[in-house]
Write a protein that holds these residues in place. Structure first.
Motif, PDB file in Angstrom:
ATOM      1  N   MET A   1      26.074  82.962-119.962  1.00 27.89           N
ATOM      2  CA  MET A   1      25.067  84.000-119.920  1.00 27.89           C
ATOM      3  C   MET A   1      25.504  85.151-119.007  1.00 27.89           C
ATOM      4  SD  MET A   1      21.122  83.404-119.587  1.00 27.89           S
ATOM      5  CE  MET A   1      19.945  84.657-119.683  1.00 27.89           C
ATOM      6  N   LYS A   2      26.326  84.855-118.026  1.00 26.10           N
ATOM      7  CA  LYS A   2      26.779  85.911-117.123  1.00 26.10           C
ATOM      8  C   LYS A   2      27.689  86.891-117.839  1.00 26.10           C
ATOM      9  CE  LYS A   2      26.045  83.713-112.808  1.00 26.10           C
ATOM     10  NZ  LYS A   2      25.911  84.202-111.512  1.00 26.10           N
ATOM     11  N   LYS A   3      28.435  86.432-118.851  1.00 24.25           N
ATOM     12  CA  LYS A   3      29.299  87.327-119.612  1.00 24.25           C
ATOM     13  C   LYS A   3      28.466  88.351-120.370  1.00 24.25           C
ATOM     14  CE  LYS A   3      33.177  84.210-120.212  1.00 24.25           C
ATOM     15  NZ  LYS A   3      34.008  83.463-121.163  1.00 24.25           N
ATOM     16  N   GLN A   4      27.332  87.912-120.909  1.00 22.88           N
ATOM     17  CA  GLN A   4      26.466  88.832-121.637  1.00 22.88           C
ATOM     18  C   GLN A   4      25.874  89.871-120.700  1.00 22.88           C
ATOM     19  OE1 GLN A   4      23.601  86.349-123.560  1.00 22.88           O
ATOM     20  NE2 GLN A   4      24.901  85.964-125.335  1.00 22.88           N
ATOM     21  N   GLU A   5      25.533  89.486-119.495  1.00 22.54           N
ATOM     22  CA  GLU A   5      24.937  90.419-118.540  1.00 22.54           C
ATOM     23  C   GLU A   5      25.911  91.528-118.162  1.00 22.54           C
ATOM     24  OE1 GLU A   5      23.477  88.191-115.249  1.00 22.54           O
ATOM     25  OE2 GLU A   5      21.991  87.136-116.455  1.00 22.54           O
ATOM     26  N   LYS A   6      27.193  91.244-118.156  1.00 20.20           N
ATOM     27  CA  LYS A   6      28.187  92.253-117.810  1.00 20.20           C
ATOM     28  C   LYS A   6      28.272  93.339-118.881  1.00 20.20           C
ATOM     29  CE  LYS A   6      31.185  89.327-115.032  1.00 20.20           C
ATOM     30  NZ  LYS A   6      32.516  88.701-114.927  1.00 20.20           N
ATOM     31  N   HIS A   7      28.028  92.966-120.138  1.00 17.90           N
ATOM     32  CA  HIS A   7      28.161  93.912-121.238  1.00 17.90           C
ATOM     33  C   HIS A   7      26.932  94.812-121.399  1.00 17.90           C
ATOM     34  CE1 HIS A   7      31.945  92.291-122.515  1.00 17.90           C
ATOM     35  NE2 HIS A   7      31.438  91.069-122.517  1.00 17.90           N
ATOM     36  N   ILE A   8      25.823  94.415-120.826  1.00 13.08           N
ATOM     37  CA  ILE A   8      24.622  95.226-120.943  1.00 13.08           C
ATOM     38  C   ILE A   8      24.722  96.386-119.968  1.00 13.08           C
ATOM     39  CG2 ILE A   8      22.126  95.283-120.654  1.00 13.08           C
ATOM     40  CD1 ILE A   8      22.093  92.318-121.396  1.00 13.08           C
ATOM     41  N   MET A   9      24.589  97.608-120.523  1.00 21.68           N
ATOM     42  CA  MET A   9      24.661  98.785-119.674  1.00 21.68           C
ATOM     43  C   MET A   9      23.257  99.223-119.298  1.00 21.68           C
ATOM     44  SD  MET A   9      27.580 100.993-121.592  1.00 21.68           S
ATOM     45  CE  MET A   9      27.482 102.289-120.406  1.00 21.68           C
ATOM     46  N   GLU A  10      23.108  99.601-118.071  1.00 20.59           N
ATOM     47  CA  GLU A  10      21.816 100.094-117.627  1.00 20.59           C
ATOM     48  C   GLU A  10      21.809 101.610-117.742  1.00 20.59           C
ATOM     49  OE1 GLU A  10      20.507  98.753-113.837  1.00 20.59           O
ATOM     50  OE2 GLU A  10      21.226  96.722-114.174  1.00 20.59           O
ATOM     51  N   GLU A  11      20.786 102.142-118.421  1.00 24.70           N
ATOM     52  CA  GLU A  11      20.664 103.585-118.559  1.00 24.70           C
ATOM     53  C   GLU A  11      20.012 104.146-117.308  1.00 24.70           C
ATOM     54  OE1 GLU A  11      18.850 104.966-122.079  1.00 24.70           O
ATOM     55  OE2 GLU A  11      19.868 103.513-123.338  1.00 24.70           O
ATOM     56  N   PRO A  12      20.521 105.258-116.805  1.00 22.58           N
ATOM     57  CA  PRO A  12      19.891 105.863-115.625  1.00 22.58           C
ATOM     58  C   PRO A  12      18.502 106.402-115.975  1.00 22.58           C
ATOM     59  CG  PRO A  12      21.583 107.288-116.483  1.00 22.58           C
ATOM     60  CD  PRO A  12      21.658 106.009-117.268  1.00 22.58           C
ATOM     61  N   SER A  13      17.601 106.277-115.041  1.00 23.40           N
ATOM     62  CA  SER A  13      16.252 106.778-115.300  1.00 23.40           C
ATOM     63  C   SER A  13      16.283 108.307-115.283  1.00 23.40           C
ATOM     64  CB  SER A  13      15.280 106.261-114.250  1.00 23.40           C
ATOM     65  OG  SER A  13      15.663 106.701-112.970  1.00 23.40           O
ATOM     66  N   PRO A  14      15.540 108.944-116.194  1.00 23.83           N
ATOM     67  CA  PRO A  14      15.562 110.410-116.258  1.00 23.83           C
ATOM     68  C   PRO A  14      14.899 111.029-115.039  1.00 23.83           C
ATOM     69  CG  PRO A  14      13.958 109.526-117.782  1.00 23.83           C
ATOM     70  CD  PRO A  14      14.686 108.364-117.197  1.00 23.83           C
ATOM     71  N   ASP A  15      15.484 112.111-114.571  1.00 25.96           N
ATOM     72  CA  ASP A  15      14.946 112.813-113.412  1.00 25.96           C
ATOM     73  C   ASP A  15      14.273 114.098-113.916  1.00 25.96           C
ATOM     74  OD1 ASP A  15      14.305 113.657-110.924  1.00 25.96           O
ATOM     75  OD2 ASP A  15      16.349 114.117-110.279  1.00 25.96           O
ATOM     76  N   TYR A  16      12.978 113.991-114.196  1.00 25.62           N
ATOM     77  CA  TYR A  16      12.251 115.107-114.792  1.00 25.62           C
ATOM     78  C   TYR A  16      12.086 116.267-113.816  1.00 25.62           C
ATOM     79  CZ  TYR A  16      11.186 111.838-118.518  1.00 25.62           C
ATOM     80  OH  TYR A  16      11.292 110.958-119.543  1.00 25.62           O
ATOM     81  N   GLU A  17      11.928 115.967-112.545  1.00 25.56           N
ATOM     82  CA  GLU A  17      11.755 117.040-111.559  1.00 25.56           C
ATOM     83  C   GLU A  17      13.008 117.907-111.467  1.00 25.56           C
ATOM     84  OE1 GLU A  17      10.356 115.673-107.782  1.00 25.56           O
ATOM     85  OE2 GLU A  17       8.733 114.513-108.689  1.00 25.56           O
ATOM     86  N   LYS A  18      14.178 117.264-111.478  1.00 22.27           N
ATOM     87  CA  LYS A  18      15.428 118.021-111.411  1.00 22.27           C
ATOM     88  C   LYS A  18      15.610 118.861-112.678  1.00 22.27           C
ATOM     89  CE  LYS A  18      20.405 117.626-110.835  1.00 22.27           C
ATOM     90  NZ  LYS A  18      20.644 118.699-111.769  1.00 22.27           N
ATOM     91  N   ALA A  19      15.276 118.296-113.827  1.00 26.63           N
ATOM     92  CA  ALA A  19      15.399 119.043-115.082  1.00 26.63           C
ATOM     93  C   ALA A  19      14.471 120.258-115.082  1.00 26.63           C
ATOM     94  CB  ALA A  19      15.074 118.131-116.258  1.00 26.63           C
ATOM     95  N   GLU A  20      13.261 120.070-114.576  1.00 24.90           N
ATOM     96  CA  GLU A  20      12.314 121.183-114.516  1.00 24.90           C
ATOM     97  C   GLU A  20      12.804 122.275-113.572  1.00 24.90           C
ATOM     98  OE1 GLU A  20       7.546 121.925-113.751  1.00 24.90           O
ATOM     99  OE2 GLU A  20       8.367 119.912-113.607  1.00 24.90           O
ATOM    100  N   LEU A  21      13.343 121.873-112.423  1.00 28.03           N
ATOM    101  CA  LEU A  21      13.885 122.847-111.474  1.00 28.03           C
ATOM    102  C   LEU A  21      15.081 123.592-112.066  1.00 28.03           C
ATOM    103  CD1 LEU A  21      13.655 120.994-108.040  1.00 28.03           C
ATOM    104  CD2 LEU A  21      12.422 123.037-108.755  1.00 28.03           C
ATOM    105  N   ASP A  22      15.929 122.890-112.806  1.00 24.27           N
ATOM    106  CA  ASP A  22      17.075 123.538-113.448  1.00 24.27           C
ATOM    107  C   ASP A  22      16.615 124.586-114.464  1.00 24.27           C
ATOM    108  OD1 ASP A  22      18.789 122.017-111.946  1.00 24.27           O
ATOM    109  OD2 ASP A  22      19.210 120.559-113.544  1.00 24.27           O
ATOM    110  N   LEU A  23      15.575 124.247-115.236  1.00 26.26           N
ATOM    111  CA  LEU A  23      15.045 125.222-116.199  1.00 26.26           C
ATOM    112  C   LEU A  23      14.466 126.435-115.494  1.00 26.26           C
ATOM    113  CD1 LEU A  23      13.307 122.919-118.831  1.00 26.26           C
ATOM    114  CD2 LEU A  23      15.302 124.362-119.172  1.00 26.26           C
ATOM    115  N   LEU A  24      13.767 126.215-114.389  1.00 24.74           N
ATOM    116  CA  LEU A  24      13.199 127.333-113.640  1.00 24.74           C
ATOM    117  C   LEU A  24      14.289 128.225-113.057  1.00 24.74           C
ATOM    118  CD1 LEU A  24      10.223 125.622-111.787  1.00 24.74           C
ATOM    119  CD2 LEU A  24      10.084 127.395-113.519  1.00 24.74           C
TER     120      LEU A  24
END
Length: 60
Positions: A1-24
């Motif tokens: 089961m540990k081999k399967q856990e290595k292959h699962i990629m974790e997606e970074p959580s979206p940073d909405y505040e930074k995206a909004e500031l970049d648009l501004l």
């Protein structure tokens, strides 16, 4: 089961505040004429969509 856990990629959580500031920040860099042209384009599109009529002919 540990081999399967290595292959699962974790997606970074979206940073909405930074995206909004970049648009501004990019919006503040635009000149008044660019803002004016963008606004008039949006107003023209709004009028066009408001006046549009959807017509459907049955396919018999």
């Amino acid at each position: 089961m540990k081999k399967q856990e290595k292959h699962i990629m974790e997606e970074p959580s979206p940073d909405y505040e930074k995206a909004e500031l970049d648009l501004l920040k990019t919006a503040l860099k635009r000149s008044y004429t660019e803002r004016f042209h963008t606004m008039t384009k949006l107003m023209k599109m709004n009028i066009m969509f408001r006046q549009a009529q959807i017509k459907h002919k049955p396919s018999h």
